[in-house]
Write an enzyme that holds these catalytic residues in place. Structure first.
Site, PDB file in Angstrom:
ATOM      1  N   HIS A  90      -0.403   7.257   3.933  1.00  0.00           N
ATOM      2  CA  HIS A  90       0.570   7.322   4.502  1.00  0.00           C
ATOM      3  C   HIS A  90       1.484   7.921   4.328  1.00  0.00           C
ATOM      4  O   HIS A  90       1.792   8.126   3.231  1.00  0.00           O
ATOM      5  CB  HIS A  90       0.975   5.919   3.855  1.00  0.00           C
ATOM      6  CG  HIS A  90       0.385   4.458   4.241  1.00  0.00           C
ATOM      7  ND1 HIS A  90       0.171   3.567   5.714  1.00  0.00           N
ATOM      8  CD2 HIS A  90      -0.752   3.392   3.217  1.00  0.00           C
ATOM      9  CE1 HIS A  90      -0.342   2.676   5.719  1.00  0.00           C
ATOM     10  NE2 HIS A  90      -0.621   2.785   4.299  1.00  0.00           N
ATOM     11  N   ASN A 126       1.548  -3.379   7.782  1.00  0.00           N
ATOM     12  CA  ASN A 126       2.680  -3.944   6.351  1.00  0.00           C
ATOM     13  C   ASN A 126       2.910  -3.370   6.294  1.00  0.00           C
ATOM     14  O   ASN A 126       4.362  -3.989   6.472  1.00  0.00           O
ATOM     15  CB  ASN A 126       1.516  -5.145   5.653  1.00  0.00           C
ATOM     16  CG  ASN A 126       0.602  -6.266   6.917  1.00  0.00           C
ATOM     17  OD1 ASN A 126       2.006  -7.007   7.191  1.00  0.00           O
ATOM     18  ND2 ASN A 126      -0.112  -6.045   6.921  1.00  0.00           N
ATOM     19  N   ALA A 150       0.543  -1.559   0.526  1.00  0.00           N
ATOM     20  CA  ALA A 150       0.417  -0.218   0.138  1.00  0.00           C
ATOM     21  C   ALA A 150       0.852   1.426   0.560  1.00  0.00           C
ATOM     22  O   ALA A 150       0.283   2.114   0.130  1.00  0.00           O
ATOM     23  CB  ALA A 150      -1.145  -0.219   1.478  1.00  0.00           C
TER      24      ALA A 150
END
Ligand code: NAD
Length: 279
Positions: free
Chosen positions: A229, A199, A132
């Site tokens: 993020h 993760n 991601a």
């Protein structure tokens, strides 16, 4: 060379991957087996496939002792950290390449070194998609020059709910009414407290400064509609700043759609490409 692919975990990522391979989006791959620990989940996914030559399992021992497994080239783990801890060694011990999505599992003890040791002896590959986040290539390029790396993840309380972190924390996801920093720590600690959410911190750590030097901040924001993020890395090379604002997958708000696409691109590149771009 045509590659035979098996998938462990038939949820959000596993289903999308299976359907994409089945529909021919990876030219030189065939989906040969599916395993999910929940009864009927693999069977239900198989019923959505065009190709009926895929074998399904709800038991790992049957999956791993099947002729389809013996013939497989690459196994995709899209299940859980628990699945990596329980099954990864057996898979590579049997000479199969392994693509891992639940990377946080590799923060545990010596698992990563044990897997690398077996992979080297068996001459197989372990693949870790960027998932991601973006910029893993750049972080890898500067890893020996990194002075600091931080990843700040902002998700809705709903996407964070269920994390073991909340079992001991004073705050509960449903009581978070406005944006706030709820966690700060190392990647090694964060992947245990938020196993289904960060993760990406484990991927970033493995690419760059390691699990203990990579810092993680987790922000809960009831008004955010994306999984964000933000990576900041500094060192003699200069500064890298990357912001990814991901659409959550409709079937699992913890998982960003980019993670699904990244897994698919990793498989496609392994099977189809004679050129490596950005590696
Ligand atoms: N690397 C990344 O950037 C990234 C991004 C998103 C998700 N992930 C991780 O990928 C994994 C899959 O994500 P998802 O959104 O598809 O999850 P999901 O919950 O939608 O599906 C997971 C499926 O795996 C099955 N499963 C879980 N543990 C199992 C086991 N031990 N044996 C067999 N089957 C098992 C479940 O029954 C479920 O059907 C999760 O661990 C998730 O945290 C990684």
């Amino acid at each position: 060379m045509f590659r035979k692919v098996g998938v462990i975990g038939c949820g959000t990522i596993g289903s999308e991957l299976a359907l994409a391979i089945d529909s021919g989006r990876v030219k030189k791959a065939a989906l040969v087996l599916l395993y999910d620990k929940v009864e009927n989940v693999a069977i239900e996914l198989k019923s959505r496939l065009e190709n009926s030559n895929t074998t399904t399992f709800s038991s790992f021992s049957q999956f791993v002792s099947s002729p389809a497994f013996a013939n497989a080239d690459i196994i995709v783990e899209a299940a859980s950290q628990e699945a990596v801890k329980k099954f990864a060694k057996t898979i590579i011990q049997r000479g199969k390449d392994l693509l891992i999505m639940s990377i946080g599992a590799l923060a545990e003890g010596d698992l990563l070194h044990e897997l690398l040791d077996i992979a080297s002896k068996k001459e197989v590959n372990i693949y870790i998609p960027s998932g991601a986040i973006a910029g893993v290539d750049a972080i890898r390029s500067v890893k020996h020059l990194l002075e600091s790396v931080t990843i700040s993840t902002t998700k809705s309380p709903k996407a964070l709910s269920g994390a073991p972190f909340f079992e001991k924390a004073r705050i509960k996801p449903e009581s978070i009414a406005k944006k706030r920093l709820i966690y700060e720590g190392t990647a090694r600690d964060a992947v245990k407290k938020f196993p289904a959410n960060v993760n990406v911190a484990a991927v970033l750590s493995m690419a760059g400064a390691g699990m203990d030097a990579t810092k993680v901040k987790i922000i809960a924001d009831p008004d955010i509609t994306v999984n964000q993020h933000e990576i900041t890395a500094k060192g003699k090379f200069g500064e890298i700043k990357i912001v990814v604002r991901n659409t959550p997958s409709p079937s699992n708000p913890k998982t960003s759609y980019l993670a699904v696409l990244s897994a698919l691109e990793c498989i496609r590149s392994i099977c189809d490409d004679n050129i490596r771009i950005g590696t």
